[in-house]
Structures are given as structure tokens and as C-alpha cells.
Design a protein around this motif. Sequence first.
Motif, mmCIF file in Angstrom:
data_model
loop_
_atom_site.group_PDB
_atom_site.id
_atom_site.type_symbol
_atom_site.label_atom_id
_atom_site.label_comp_id
_atom_site.label_asym_id
_atom_site.label_seq_id
_atom_site.Cartn_x
_atom_site.Cartn_y
_atom_site.Cartn_z
ATOM 1 N N HIS A 235 -15.861 -6.865 3.896
ATOM 2 C CA HIS A 235 -15.519 -5.447 3.769
ATOM 3 C C HIS A 235 -14.369 -5.243 2.796
ATOM 4 C CE1 HIS A 235 -18.343 -4.385 6.891
ATOM 5 N NE2 HIS A 235 -17.851 -5.359 7.632
ATOM 6 N N ALA A 236 -13.440 -6.188 2.771
ATOM 7 C CA ALA A 236 -12.332 -6.104 1.818
ATOM 8 C C ALA A 236 -12.847 -6.257 0.385
ATOM 9 C CB ALA A 236 -11.291 -7.174 2.129
ATOM 10 N N ILE A 237 -13.852 -7.085 0.203
ATOM 11 C CA ILE A 237 -14.432 -7.279 -1.131
ATOM 12 C C ILE A 237 -15.294 -6.079 -1.525
ATOM 13 C CG2 ILE A 237 -16.097 -8.655 -2.444
ATOM 14 C CD1 ILE A 237 -15.087 -11.088 -0.753
ATOM 15 N N GLU A 238 -16.169 -5.676 -0.615
ATOM 16 C CA GLU A 238 -17.085 -4.565 -0.888
ATOM 17 C C GLU A 238 -16.339 -3.309 -1.295
ATOM 18 O OE1 GLU A 238 -20.026 -1.549 1.592
ATOM 19 O OE2 GLU A 238 -18.780 -3.012 2.641
ATOM 20 N N ASN A 239 -15.337 -2.942 -0.521
ATOM 21 C CA ASN A 239 -14.687 -1.655 -0.733
ATOM 22 C C ASN A 239 -13.493 -1.707 -1.674
ATOM 23 O OD1 ASN A 239 -16.423 -0.034 0.821
ATOM 24 N ND2 ASN A 239 -15.511 -0.818 2.694
ATOM 25 N N SER A 240 -13.317 -2.840 -2.360
ATOM 26 C CA SER A 240 -12.301 -2.901 -3.408
ATOM 27 C C SER A 240 -12.950 -3.096 -4.769
ATOM 28 C CB SER A 240 -11.312 -4.046 -3.141
ATOM 29 O OG SER A 240 -11.959 -5.307 -3.176
ATOM 30 N N SER A 241 -14.282 -3.019 -4.817
ATOM 31 C CA SER A 241 -14.991 -3.194 -6.083
ATOM 32 C C SER A 241 -14.814 -1.956 -6.956
ATOM 33 C CB SER A 241 -16.481 -3.452 -5.836
ATOM 34 O OG SER A 241 -17.089 -2.323 -5.256
ATOM 35 N N GLU A 242 -14.988 -2.139 -8.255
ATOM 36 C CA GLU A 242 -14.812 -1.026 -9.186
ATOM 37 C C GLU A 242 -15.976 -0.034 -9.088
ATOM 38 O OE1 GLU A 242 -12.059 -0.620 -10.950
ATOM 39 O OE2 GLU A 242 -11.316 -2.487 -10.048
ATOM 40 N N LYS A 243 -17.191 -0.556 -8.942
ATOM 41 C CA LYS A 243 -18.363 0.309 -8.896
ATOM 42 C C LYS A 243 -19.226 -0.020 -7.689
ATOM 43 C CE LYS A 243 -18.600 1.002 -13.916
ATOM 44 N NZ LYS A 243 -19.447 0.885 -15.139
ATOM 45 N N GLY A 244 -20.075 0.929 -7.310
ATOM 46 C CA GLY A 244 -20.965 0.741 -6.176
ATOM 47 C C GLY A 244 -22.263 0.054 -6.573
ATOM 48 N N TRP A 245 -23.171 -0.026 -5.607
ATOM 49 C CA TRP A 245 -24.427 -0.741 -5.821
ATOM 50 C C TRP A 245 -25.358 -0.040 -6.819
ATOM 51 C CZ3 TRP A 245 -24.485 -5.547 -4.841
ATOM 52 C CH2 TRP A 245 -23.975 -6.116 -3.664
ATOM 53 N N ILE A 246 -25.257 1.263 -6.964
ATOM 54 C CA ILE A 246 -26.162 1.991 -7.855
ATOM 55 C C ILE A 246 -25.366 2.633 -8.982
ATOM 56 C CG2 ILE A 246 -27.976 3.732 -8.020
ATOM 57 C CD1 ILE A 246 -28.628 1.427 -6.109
#
Length: 470
Positions: A235-246
Motif C-alpha cells: 500500500h505504501a508503494i501503490e499510493n506513492s506512485s506518480e501515476k495510476g494504473w490507467i
Amino acid sequence: MKSMKRVLAGISTMLVMTSALTACGGNSNSSSNSSSPSEAPAASASASAAPAKGDGSKVTINLWSFTDEIPNMTKKYIETHPDANVDFKTTVIATTDGAYQPALDQALAAGGKDAPDIFAAEAAFVLKYTQGDASSYAANYADLGLYDQMVKDAGIAQYSVDIGSKDGQLKGLGYQATGGAFIYRRSIAKDVFGTDDPATIKNEVGPGWEKFYEAAAKLKAKGYGIVSGDGDIWHAIENSSEKGWIVDGKLHIDPKREEFLDLSKKLKDNGYHNDTTDWTEAWYADMSGAGAQPIFGFFGPAWLINYTMSGQVKDTNGDWAVTEPPTGFFWGGTWLLANKDVTKDDAKKQAVADFIKWVTLDTSETGLQYYWANGTMKEGEQGTKDSVASSVVMAKSNGEVPLLGGQNMFDVFVPANANASGKNLTQYDETINKLWREQVREYTAGNKDRAKAIETFKQQVKDQLGIDSE
């Protein structure tokens, strides 16, 4: 994109049919009842009271949720607003087996007097209702008389506002704030780092993943794992990314999310975790110190402490503390939305606005968030304290909890909420995250090489959602 929408529409139709069949079978998770008194209390002056209809009858608010949490709030609302001329008719349908969304979609599309006036959506699917395919059903908060200045005055975390907004128009807010922290064992911190002071430990585990893995090596040298499983860092990785999945209608794998493959493998190859999966008995066992090796910490918001760890820590109760994580993130949360049709009836519009305001924006000591933060929902009974949406409320609340050895968790969660980002989510995250995590575990287990895991992931997204990769 047209083909993708056709696929999604087909999936949605099948789910609605499934939900209808479930309802016919008597789903025990569904209920409809009124939480208001049988007779209207004597009227008294209150700015928050819902005005009566012309004939003096009560305003009925249809409230839909996936747990009884918000329906239970209506009881406190009636208790604290005895002159509010309103009845709440609540419908609770659990998210188990995907039942809630198709039932809600069907009810919103059908409209009429039984349509939801207020409905809840959790982080896993909220963007569908605030920004995505079903966002046309949601009223703008401004049309309810709930303006941006109120949001600023309450000190609502920006990530929550971003998630609840479409084209600059706010459509949903929550009562919780779910910014994440690093929750660690004090006794292990003292053994390895010589102190359990949160100000020192935050510099041992971060900022950044390089520092985190340096700490993992130090912990391993003394026989400890840094986390229970790779899900603890996801969750820390997912929600600190620059862009989302789409991005521009195509599947995009942000470099930070792709790095999860490597970070997860590093945990496993070095024995830095117990290789558990979150929400399993092995994961819970690590909270109580009963796992294969003692585990130093977990990543999570206040709700992980209050509603998960509290029931699992056992002998480690009081041996925990919270500090800033290597990177800002959030995990979970529930947003309240109003049906745009409530704006067609002045009495209902006011009643709906008053309740939503009390839940999400009222910073007084008689607002929902003050009760929620301080665990005083039931008079004379100390309940669970939680991080709330308003930093103004948390600043004047007592966040000390026994599980954390008396530490005031709000000192950490207020900045944690401010450091979270809500700009990298999509309405498809629930499905895509599950597929991604499955392939990462296939890779770390040695069942697939890195390239094959990514290839399989892309194909699964295309097969299930009709979304091509970049």
C-alpha cells in the motif's frame, strides 16, 4: 475505450442480475429499518435541524452503506439533533462476493422514492462514484450548500478531497483519515537500534526504501523480520506512485509499482519477512509475536491499529509505537455521497446536507468527528479512537491509546494524512491490484521469471477489463 466500456457494461449487467438473485434468496446482510424515534421530539432551535415538509411530515432519507458504521451514526445524530424532523431508512449490503456495488448501481439507476439519498463508497471503488462511470448520480457538495471554504476551515486532508472530486467539484468526503504510518515493536527497536523513540526510528526506516532495507539487514542480524509479508509494503508503494494504473485509456505500470517486484523479492530472498499474506492467520500471528521470527512492524493507518491489531496483539499490547513511514501513503477509507436528485426537493436537500455536514465537516465537540476521534460515541463509555478527516478536530482531541504504550497517535497521523496522495487512483484498482499482487508472488516464489509475470499480468487485465497495455 469504446470496447472497454462495452465489456464493463456487460460485466455490470451480469453483476446486477446476480445481485437481484441474491436479494431474492434473502441476503442476511441486507436490512432496511428506521433508526429514528417513533414520535417527533419537541422542536428547539438548531441550525442543523432539517426543516419539515409543508404538511409537517418527516423527511425520509434513504441511506445505503456496506457496513452498519454510518447507519449507527444516524442514532447519534438523532440523539444530538432532537429537533431534526428526519427519518433514516437504512440499507446495508456487505461487499462480500461483490454484492454492494451492483445493488447500489441498480437502485441509483431505478431512481424514484426508494433510491439512495445518501450512499457510502470505500476506497477500493469510490472513484467509480466520484469520477468514473457512476459519477453522474452524485450531487456536487456545493449544490448542497457545502462549500470549499468549509473544507479548508476543517483542515481536510487534500488526498481525501482529490479522491472525492471531479473536475474541481467535490462530490464526496469521509469521516476517517487513512494516511499511513509505520507501526513498530518498541522492545525490538530498543534491542536493535538502542531506542524506541519515534523521532529516531523514522530515520532508521526511512525516508526511502534504501534506508528501509538497511534497517531490515540490521534487524535480520539479530533474528527479526522487518515486516510480516510483502503485502505490508504494497500500500505504501501503490499510493506513492506518480501515476495510476490507467493513463490515456491504457494500462500503465508506474516505475514505483513495477519496483514492487524487486522489493518483494528482496524481502523473500533475504528472509526479511515471514512471507505471510495479509488478512490470514499467519499475518495475525505476527502481530502477537507468535510467527516464525519476531516481526518489527506493519504499515497502516489508525484503523489497522484500532480494528485489526487491537484484537490480535495479545501479549505485545503496549509494546508498539508509530512513526513516519519511508514514503507517504493512505490505505482505505469511506466517502459519503448524495444523490443529485435530492437537490430537487428543498426539505430533503437540507436534511441530507445537514447530516453530511455533521459527519464530514463539523469540527465542534458535538460533531461526529470529535466523538469518533475521542471514542465518545456512547456517553459514559470509552470507545475506539480513530484518525478523522479533520486535522482541526485531531488537534484538540486525545489520541493516546494503550496499544501504543500511551503514545498520542494523532501526532503522527496528522502529518501522515497531509503526506498522502489521492491522484494516482482509478476506478479499476480493486481488480488490477489483485492481479498484480498475485503475479508478484508468482515471481518471488520462483514460479515465473520477471518478464513472464508482467506479461501474464497485462494479459489478465486485457482479458478481464478489456484494457490494452501501453
